[in-house]
Structure formats: structure tokens, C-alpha cells
Motif scaffolding. Structure first.
Motif, mmCIF file in Angstrom:
data_model
loop_
_atom_site.group_PDB
_atom_site.id
_atom_site.type_symbol
_atom_site.label_atom_id
_atom_site.label_comp_id
_atom_site.label_asym_id
_atom_site.label_seq_id
_atom_site.Cartn_x
_atom_site.Cartn_y
_atom_site.Cartn_z
ATOM 1 N N GLY A 216 0.934 -1.200 0.229
ATOM 2 C CA GLY A 216 -0.098 0.117 -0.153
ATOM 3 C C GLY A 216 0.766 1.214 0.014
ATOM 4 N N LEU A 217 2.191 1.161 -0.322
ATOM 5 C CA LEU A 217 3.103 2.413 -0.170
ATOM 6 C C LEU A 217 2.761 3.485 -1.185
ATOM 7 C CD1 LEU A 217 6.032 0.125 1.070
ATOM 8 C CD2 LEU A 217 4.806 1.988 2.296
ATOM 9 N N LEU A 218 2.173 2.976 -2.289
ATOM 10 C CA LEU A 218 1.663 4.147 -3.467
ATOM 11 C C LEU A 218 0.880 5.408 -2.578
ATOM 12 C CD1 LEU A 218 0.693 2.861 -6.821
ATOM 13 C CD2 LEU A 218 2.715 4.093 -6.169
ATOM 14 N N MET A 219 -0.026 4.882 -1.688
ATOM 15 C CA MET A 219 -1.006 5.909 -1.156
ATOM 16 C C MET A 219 0.014 6.788 -0.321
ATOM 17 S SD MET A 219 -3.530 5.551 -2.624
ATOM 18 C CE MET A 219 -4.671 6.564 -1.808
ATOM 19 N N GLU A 220 1.047 6.023 0.434
ATOM 20 C CA GLU A 220 1.698 6.619 1.174
ATOM 21 C C GLU A 220 2.623 7.719 0.562
ATOM 22 O OE1 GLU A 220 3.962 3.973 4.387
ATOM 23 O OE2 GLU A 220 5.528 5.242 3.824
ATOM 24 N N SER A 221 3.236 7.447 -0.469
ATOM 25 C CA SER A 221 4.199 8.383 -1.192
ATOM 26 C C SER A 221 3.098 9.666 -1.644
ATOM 27 C CB SER A 221 4.696 7.651 -2.705
ATOM 28 O OG SER A 221 5.497 6.639 -2.053
ATOM 29 N N LEU A 222 1.872 9.336 -2.216
ATOM 30 C CA LEU A 222 1.013 10.211 -2.774
ATOM 31 C C LEU A 222 0.707 11.208 -1.555
ATOM 32 C CD1 LEU A 222 -0.685 11.356 -5.093
ATOM 33 C CD2 LEU A 222 -2.685 9.935 -4.142
ATOM 34 N N ARG B 87 -4.877 6.519 -6.415
ATOM 35 C CA ARG B 87 -5.770 5.743 -5.427
ATOM 36 C C ARG B 87 -6.267 4.836 -6.199
ATOM 37 N NH1 ARG B 87 -8.364 6.165 -0.945
ATOM 38 N NH2 ARG B 87 -7.596 8.249 -0.439
ATOM 39 N N ALA B 88 -6.405 4.529 -7.248
ATOM 40 C CA ALA B 88 -7.089 3.590 -8.197
ATOM 41 C C ALA B 88 -5.902 2.389 -8.284
ATOM 42 C CB ALA B 88 -7.562 3.738 -9.320
ATOM 43 N N LEU B 89 -4.764 2.882 -8.584
ATOM 44 C CA LEU B 89 -3.887 2.005 -8.719
ATOM 45 C C LEU B 89 -3.132 1.425 -7.340
ATOM 46 C CD1 LEU B 89 -1.618 0.552 -10.878
ATOM 47 C CD2 LEU B 89 -0.176 2.564 -10.530
ATOM 48 N N GLY B 90 -3.076 2.344 -6.360
ATOM 49 C CA GLY B 90 -2.925 2.033 -5.076
ATOM 50 C C GLY B 90 -3.566 0.759 -4.373
ATOM 51 N N THR B 91 -4.883 1.013 -4.754
ATOM 52 C CA THR B 91 -5.831 0.115 -4.373
ATOM 53 C C THR B 91 -5.874 -1.306 -5.006
ATOM 54 O OG1 THR B 91 -7.343 1.919 -3.838
ATOM 55 C CG2 THR B 91 -8.352 -0.364 -3.972
ATOM 56 N N ALA B 92 -5.584 -1.148 -6.313
ATOM 57 C CA ALA B 92 -5.653 -2.376 -6.994
ATOM 58 C C ALA B 92 -4.324 -3.076 -6.772
ATOM 59 C CB ALA B 92 -5.314 -2.171 -8.446
#
Ligand SMILES: CC(C)(COP(=O)(O)OP(=O)(O)OC[C@H]1O[C@@H](n2cnc3c(N)ncnc32)[C@H](O)[C@@H]1OP(=O)(O)O)[C@@H](O)C(=O)NCCC(=O)NCCS
Length: 409
Positions: free
Chosen positions: A371-377, A391-396
Motif C-alpha cells: 500500500g505504499l503508493l498511497m503513502e507516497s501520494l 488511489r485506483a492503482l494503489g488500491t489495485a
């Protein structure tokens, strides 16, 4: 100045190992050196030469690693060392570039490593992809919630680890695919894990094991040492150091933890590395008793972005154009359309306008599902061109359970 780089042959092993010993300040026992040598894949070593002197080294373990929904060949990077006399002259950079090219040529799309220092590897495209918790639990205060699972058919068996190695290996093999980051172990890995010479014990006593089983067979095991002591008042004050606790089902898991936590004469339990979503967290009635400390664990590098992204599964449908920045592996640096649903994924080169621009490290961080994409965002480290797409990519890309390798390599 350039330093020729090539794999070593077996006769060069002492010099290769010498660089690692020098760089890490490690003084291994001869038996430890033999174990290290037995694990080495000589054709996957690399050494940088200054004349006749080996000045920098690295090597790879060829792993099968679990990723979300699949198991993949992954390059496990290890033994990275440069002599103090040659540091900061670009040897590591040259070794990393060569190694990534070799990994690609061999057909692996993902590389993984444990970092001695967290500041070293992002410049080579590795992203922090998994975390670990360590627990310091006091026995008094370790009660479980009332509805913790119990199975009357389960029983415990105390055994010497060496006598039950095959049973532990079999149990581990049955759970390895359950969590991203776990990797299949070779015989030498088990030999290292169960090594029990005096220098392996570090004053904490011999390795011990307890198995959970029923009439059909073994359902879990715990591996630990007990540092035995009494305080000045004669009160038992031993410490149990937990190395592994693996189980095939929740009831076996709970029983093994109870056996560790309730151990007579032990007042403290130290679990050095556990997953961040360890079910123990939900089992303990008072989670503050974990005294948890956080640390980074696996670092992941997507060596071939498209092959890596299509090899794993996704938690939700997604259709995005990502612009990848990668100055070490330029074949990745372009726009890709990733289309995935619960049945599969496709990643194709495109010229379309990107929905986001990402350093390759961000994809490595997200790859195992942490889930680290959301953290980076949230930290403002990603450039999102179409609102909502990160968010869509991070969730997927998120996955449960969370990634964790559990054994340093
Ligand atoms: C880490 C190590 C391998 C670096 O080797 P090196 O040949 O000195 O590295 P390079 O000269 O190629 O450095 C490349 C870049 O990384 C930086 N760098 C290297 N080591 C670093 C470190 N430990 N922390 C932060 N930055 C580091 C350099 O400053 C340089 O930055 P720049 O490109 O912005 O100039 C070496 O210092 C070493 O052997 N350390 C001890 C053992 C160890 O920790 N190994 C890693 C095991 S996971």
C-alpha cells in the motif's frame, strides 16, 4: 578509473569473502565461512577488480518468491561490499548496473534485497517494499481475547530442531505461498537457520522447537532459544528469543503463541522479526503489551516493469497510463498502459497522455502489496496528472496479507 567486473571462480572465494568480512567488520568462525560458501551460487557472483585485488563484490540467490497471487523467479541480491580503500569511487554503482543487466538477461523481472542502510539502494531503483515489527512482550499481560480459536484435537510436541527438520521444512513449504515476500528455502538455508554451534547461540542457549499437531500431522512449529536467568531476589527472569513461528491454520497459530508466551520461568518474549499484520496483534487482549518497533524489511526493484506488473495479481480492476522514470534501466523509462482485473493483467507500451509519472522505486515499493503508493501520494512524492488514478492503482496493487520475507538473506 574503471574496474573490470566478472563472476569469480571457486579458487577466488577467499578473496571474495575477505571483501565482505572487511566491509562489514565481520569475523566469521571457519564453520560460518563454510556455510556461506555452500550457499553461494558462483555463476551469480560479481567481483570488481583493481589489478589483482578484488575491491568490490556482490552475488545473487536464485529465489522463487511469493508475490500477490503468484510465485516468481526473483533475484535475491546479497553480499554487497566494497573495500574501505576503494569506497566512494563508483564501484557499487558499476556492480549494480552490471548486476541488473545480468538479471534481465537471465529473464528475471524482479530483484529483492535487505539493505544494511536504508539510504543506499533507491538510487539503483529499489523501493522499500515490506516492513517488519519486532515485539518485546512480558508474560504477564499477554492474555488473548476471549474468542481466540481453540481446537481440542491439537497437541504440542517438544522436540530437538535437528530431529524434526523434515517436518518443519514440509510445514514451511505448505505456507510459503500464503504471503508475498516469502521465498522457498533450499537445504542450505535450513542448515543455516538450524545452525547451533556455540557461536550461533550467542549466550542464549541451544535452539529449541515445539510443534503443534493432530492425528493427521504437523500444523505448525515454533523455533526459539531461552536465555535462562533468575534475578537477585531469586525470581525467575528468563528471556525467550523467538526466531520463527509458522502455522497452517489459526488454531495452531494461537496454540503455538500460547506455548511461547506461557513458558514457565520465562518473563519476557522477544520476537525479532514479525509481519506488520501478524495475527498475534488481533489475538492479544492488550496490544500495547507488544511494545512493537517498526523497521524496513525487503526492498524491491522492478527490472522489467511490464513483465513484473503482468506477473502478479490485483485486488481491484484498474486501467491507467503510467509514465515510469528509470535512469538505471532505461528500457523501463517510458509510458505503459496497465490494464488489470481480478482475472489477469496486461501492460503495453503506449504514447498516450500519462495519468501519473512515477519513479521506478515507487512501483517497487508497491509491488508486493504494502500500500505504499498511497503513502507516497500523501507525502507529495508522486505526480498525479489525472486525479484519483494513484488511489485506483494503489488500491489495485494493495494485498492482504502484507508482505514479509521473515528471514534475512
Ligand atoms: C555501501 C557500499 C557498498 C558502497 O560502495 P561504494 O563503492 O562506496 O559506493 P559508490 O562509490 O558506488 O557510491 C555511489 C553513490 O552511493 C552513495 N553511497 C554509497 N554508500 C552509501 C551509504 N552507505 N549511505 C548513503 N549513500 C551511500 C555515494 O555517496 C554515491 O552517491 P552519489 O552517486 O550521489 O555520488 C560500501 O560503502 C560498503 O561496503 N559498506 C559496508 C557494507 C555494506 O553496508 N554493504 C551493503 C550491504 S546491503
Amino acid at each position: 578509473m574503471t574496474y573490470p567486473i566478472r563472476p569469480i571462480d571457486e579458487a577466488e572465494w577467499p578473496a571474495f569473502s575477505g571483501v565482505l568480512e572487511e566491509a562489514f567488520g565481520w569475523t566469521p568462525h571457519p564453520t560460518q565461512k563454510e556455510r556461506y560458501k555452500a550457499e553461494t551460487e558462483f555463476d551469480r557472483t560479481l567481483a570488481a577488480f583493481d589489478g589483482d585485488v578484488i575491491a568490490g563484490v556482490t552475488s545473487i540467490f536464485s529465489f522463487t518468491m511469493t508475490v500477490p497471487g503468484a510465485q516468481l523467479p526473483v533475484a535475491g541480491v546479497t553480499s554487497v561490499s566494497v573495500l574501505a580503500s576503494h569506497r566512494r569511487r563508483g564501484l557499487l554503482t558499476a556492480l549494480m548496473r552490471r548486476q541488473l543487466a545480468d538479471i534481465r538477461e537471465r529473464g528475471e523481472s524482479v530483484a529483492a534485497l535487505y539493505a544494511s542502510e536504508a539510504t543506499i539502494y533507491s538510487r539503483y531503483g529499489y523501493g522499500r517494499a515490506a516492513s517488519e515489527l519486532s515485539f518485546q512482550i512480558r508474560k504477564h499481560g499477554s492474555a488473548f481475547v476471549k474468542n481466540a480459536p481453540q481446537d481440542p484435537e491439537l497437541r504440542l510436541r517438544v522436540a530437538k530442531p535437528a530431529d524434526v527438520r523434515a517436518e518443519m521444512e514440509q510445514l514451511f513449504a505448505s505456507v510459503v505461498s500464503a504471503r508475498p515476500g516469502r521465498y522457498e528455502r533450499r537445504s542450505q538455508t535450513w542448515t543455516g537457520l538450524l545452525a547451533d554451534e556455540e557461536f550461533d547461540q550467542r549466550g542464549a542457549g541451544p535452539l529449541r522447537s515445539v510443534l503443534a499437531e493432530d492425528d493427521r500431522g504437523v500444523r505448525g512449529y515454533a523455533l526459539f532459544r531461552i536465555k535462562s536467568s533468575w534475578d537477585d531476589n531469586g525470581v525467575p527472569d528468563s528471556e525467550l528469543k523467538l526466531y520463527e513461528l509458522e502455522a497452517a491454520d489459526p488454531a495452531a497459530y494461537a496454540l503455538l503463541w500460547r506455548s511461547v508466551l506461557d513458558r514457565d520461568l520465562v518473563s519476557r518474549i522477544e520476537a525479532g522479526t514479525r509481519p506488520v499484520d501478524d495475527p498475534l496483534i488481533a489475538l492479544l487482549a492488550d496490544t500495547r503489551q507488544l511494545r512493537a518497533r517498526w523497521g524496513d524489511e525487503l526492498w524491491i526493484r522492478l527490472v522489467e516493469v511490464d513483465r513484473a506488473l503482468t506477473a502478479r495479481a490485483y485486488s481491484a480492476p484498474v486501467d491507467v497510463v503510467i509514465e515510469v522514470e528509470d535512469d538505471i534501466c532505461p528500457w523501463n523509462a517510458r509510458r505503459w498502459r496497465l490494464t488489470a482485473d481480478l482475472t489477469g493483467a496486461e501492460c503495453k507500451p503506449v504514447e498516450d497522455q500519462p495519468d501519473m509519472t512515477l519513479p521506478v522505486t515507487a512501483l517497487g515499493s508497491a509491488y508486493l502489496g504494502d500500500g505504499l503508493l498511497m503513502e507516497s501520494l500523501a507525502a507529495g512524492l508522486l505526480r498525479e496528472h489525472t486525479p484519483g488514478t494513484v488511489r485506483a492503482l494503489g488500491t489495485a496493487m494493495s494485498w492482504s496479507p502484507k508482505p514479509w520475507a521473515g528471514l534475512t538473506f
